[in-house]
Design a protein around this motif. Structure first.
Motif, PDB file in Angstrom:
ATOM      1  N   UNK A  68     -46.621  21.910 -11.478  1.00  0.00           N
ATOM      2  CA  UNK A  68     -46.490  22.880 -10.389  1.00  0.00           C
ATOM      3  C   UNK A  68     -47.862  23.321  -9.883  1.00  0.00           C
ATOM      4  N   UNK A  69     -48.781  23.572 -10.815  1.00  0.00           N
ATOM      5  CA  UNK A  69     -50.136  23.960 -10.410  1.00  0.00           C
ATOM      6  C   UNK A  69     -50.842  22.817  -9.700  1.00  0.00           C
ATOM      7  N   UNK A  70     -50.667  21.607 -10.209  1.00  0.00           N
ATOM      8  CA  UNK A  70     -51.284  20.440  -9.589  1.00  0.00           C
ATOM      9  C   UNK A  70     -50.747  20.234  -8.179  1.00  0.00           C
ATOM     10  N   UNK A  71     -49.450  20.430  -8.000  1.00  0.00           N
ATOM     11  CA  UNK A  71     -48.854  20.289  -6.672  1.00  0.00           C
ATOM     12  C   UNK A  71     -49.499  21.249  -5.685  1.00  0.00           C
ATOM     13  N   UNK A  72     -49.702  22.492  -6.110  1.00  0.00           N
ATOM     14  CA  UNK A  72     -50.332  23.484  -5.227  1.00  0.00           C
ATOM     15  C   UNK A  72     -51.770  23.098  -4.902  1.00  0.00           C
ATOM     16  N   UNK A  73     -52.517  22.608  -5.889  1.00  0.00           N
ATOM     17  CA  UNK A  73     -53.897  22.189  -5.653  1.00  0.00           C
ATOM     18  C   UNK A  73     -53.961  21.030  -4.659  1.00  0.00           C
ATOM     19  N   UNK A  74     -53.078  20.058  -4.826  1.00  0.00           N
ATOM     20  CA  UNK A  74     -53.054  18.908  -3.929  1.00  0.00           C
ATOM     21  C   UNK A  74     -52.670  19.317  -2.511  1.00  0.00           C
ATOM     22  N   UNK A  75     -51.690  20.208  -2.397  1.00  0.00           N
ATOM     23  CA  UNK A  75     -51.278  20.674  -1.075  1.00  0.00           C
ATOM     24  C   UNK A  75     -52.412  21.414  -0.384  1.00  0.00           C
ATOM     25  N   UNK A  76     -53.146  22.229  -1.130  1.00  0.00           N
ATOM     26  CA  UNK A  76     -54.280  22.954  -0.555  1.00  0.00           C
ATOM     27  C   UNK A  76     -55.342  22.005  -0.012  1.00  0.00           C
ATOM     28  N   UNK A  77     -55.417  20.805  -0.598  1.00  0.00           N
ATOM     29  CA  UNK A  77     -56.400  19.824  -0.159  1.00  0.00           C
ATOM     30  C   UNK A  77     -55.837  18.861   0.876  1.00  0.00           C
TER      31      UNK A  77
ATOM     32  N   UNK B 263     -53.346  16.826   0.525  1.00  0.00           N
ATOM     33  CA  UNK B 263     -52.832  15.574  -0.052  1.00  0.00           C
ATOM     34  C   UNK B 263     -51.340  15.745  -0.332  1.00  0.00           C
ATOM     35  N   UNK B 264     -50.591  15.815   0.755  1.00  0.00           N
ATOM     36  CA  UNK B 264     -49.198  16.235   0.663  1.00  0.00           C
ATOM     37  C   UNK B 264     -48.301  15.226  -0.063  1.00  0.00           C
ATOM     38  N   UNK B 265     -48.563  13.955   0.101  1.00  0.00           N
ATOM     39  CA  UNK B 265     -47.730  12.955  -0.560  1.00  0.00           C
ATOM     40  C   UNK B 265     -47.812  13.095  -2.078  1.00  0.00           C
ATOM     41  N   UNK B 266     -49.026  13.204  -2.595  1.00  0.00           N
ATOM     42  CA  UNK B 266     -49.197  13.373  -4.037  1.00  0.00           C
ATOM     43  C   UNK B 266     -48.709  14.743  -4.498  1.00  0.00           C
ATOM     44  N   UNK B 267     -48.892  15.760  -3.660  1.00  0.00           N
ATOM     45  CA  UNK B 267     -48.383  17.090  -3.996  1.00  0.00           C
ATOM     46  C   UNK B 267     -46.876  17.064  -4.160  1.00  0.00           C
ATOM     47  N   UNK B 268     -46.217  16.351  -3.258  1.00  0.00           N
ATOM     48  CA  UNK B 268     -44.760  16.241  -3.336  1.00  0.00           C
ATOM     49  C   UNK B 268     -44.347  15.447  -4.571  1.00  0.00           C
ATOM     50  N   UNK B 269     -45.117  14.404  -4.894  1.00  0.00           N
ATOM     51  CA  UNK B 269     -44.826  13.614  -6.087  1.00  0.00           C
ATOM     52  C   UNK B 269     -44.904  14.482  -7.343  1.00  0.00           C
ATOM     53  N   UNK B 270     -45.907  15.330  -7.421  1.00  0.00           N
ATOM     54  CA  UNK B 270     -46.043  16.207  -8.582  1.00  0.00           C
ATOM     55  C   UNK B 270     -44.876  17.182  -8.673  1.00  0.00           C
ATOM     56  N   UNK B 271     -44.509  17.786  -7.550  1.00  0.00           N
ATOM     57  CA  UNK B 271     -43.415  18.760  -7.553  1.00  0.00           C
ATOM     58  C   UNK B 271     -42.083  18.093  -7.878  1.00  0.00           C
ATOM     59  N   UNK B 272     -41.833  16.924  -7.300  1.00  0.00           N
ATOM     60  CA  UNK B 272     -40.566  16.232  -7.556  1.00  0.00           C
ATOM     61  C   UNK B 272     -40.496  15.699  -8.988  1.00  0.00           C
ATOM     62  N   UNK B 273     -41.642  15.352  -9.572  1.00  0.00           N
ATOM     63  CA  UNK B 273     -41.653  14.954 -10.983  1.00  0.00           C
ATOM     64  C   UNK B 273     -41.196  16.106 -11.860  1.00  0.00           C
TER      65      UNK B 273
END
Length: 228
Positions: free
Chosen positions: A146-155, A157-167
């Motif tokens: 969840x934290x990684x998803x937020x960090x990626x979204x802030x940068x 990098x929405x595709x990877x952010x979504x991958x982290x959240x969906x995982x």
């Protein structure tokens, strides 16, 4: 030593080292607990026999473990630990996950994407000392994702952010914070319809499964005019 996924003991010089089942359990326990007395270790791994028998089984297993190879277990008085040069993947995972959760500013652009692909702890092992650690690591990984998803979204990098959240959602389908992370990514990339669709799907899920509604915190994420 690899404990995430199938047990493996590897040497940089000789490659994978074959370890008998009892030896695997000794190494795994010491790796997870960072050491134990002989009595505690023997009683944990051989709980259905007398203390004398359990200690004898431990001595035999240690002898087989060290036969024809450098010791991977060291004795400090009555306490057994892994040798200093043995690294454990669980420890590296824990350090990374805790850093993402507690000190996200420590990362620049080089975010720990390896968190997306870690396996469960020793799948198929059903001892209580494994199950409790497996659940601890599972919870830690979900918080880290969840934290990684937020960090990626802030940068951006929405595709990877979504991958982290969906995982995270895949690990715990009823976990609201994971679904909030998914919705946050959709909103970050201005996909309001997708955000609303995901919120509605989660609403139906917990209504059917638990007879509950999403929290006010989740509802407030949606733009005005899209909340129900």
């Amino acid at each position: 030593m690899r404990l995430l996924g199938t047990f493996q003991l590897e040497c940089s010089v000789t490659g994978t080292i074959r370890v008998p089942p009892n030896g695997q359990r000794i190494l795994a326990y010491l790796g997870l607990q960072r050491g134990a007395t002989r009595t505690v270790l023997a009683g944990t791994l051989w709980p259905d026999v007398s203390e004398e028998h359990a200690l004898g089984s431990l001595r035999t297993a240690l002898w087989r473990l060290h036969r024809d190879r450098a010791p991977v277990v060291e004795s400090r008085g009555d306490v057994l630990t892994l040798a200093d040069d043995v690294t454990v993947d669980v420890h590296a995972f824990t350090r990374t996950a805790m850093l993402v959760v507690n000190t996200p500013d420590a990362f620049g652009d080089d975010l720990p994407l390896e968190l997306l692909s870690f396996d469960d702890l020793l799948p198929g092992w059903d001892e209580e000392w494994v199950l409790s650690q497996r659940e601890r690591l599972r919870q830690l990984r979900m918080h880290a994702l969840e934290s990684l998803s937020a960090l990626l979204a802030d940068r951006g990098r929405h595709c990877l952010a979504l991958e982290a959240a969906l995982s995270c959602v895949a690990m715990a389908p009823l976990r609201e914070s994971a679904h909030r992370a998914v919705t946050a990514v959709y909103l970050a990339e201005n996909n309001v319809v997708e955000a609303f669709r995901h919120y509605e799907a989660f609403s139906r899920l917990i209504r059917d499964e638990l007879g509950m509604e999403p929290s006010a915190n989740f509802r407030s994420m949606l733009p005005s005019g899209h909340q129900r």
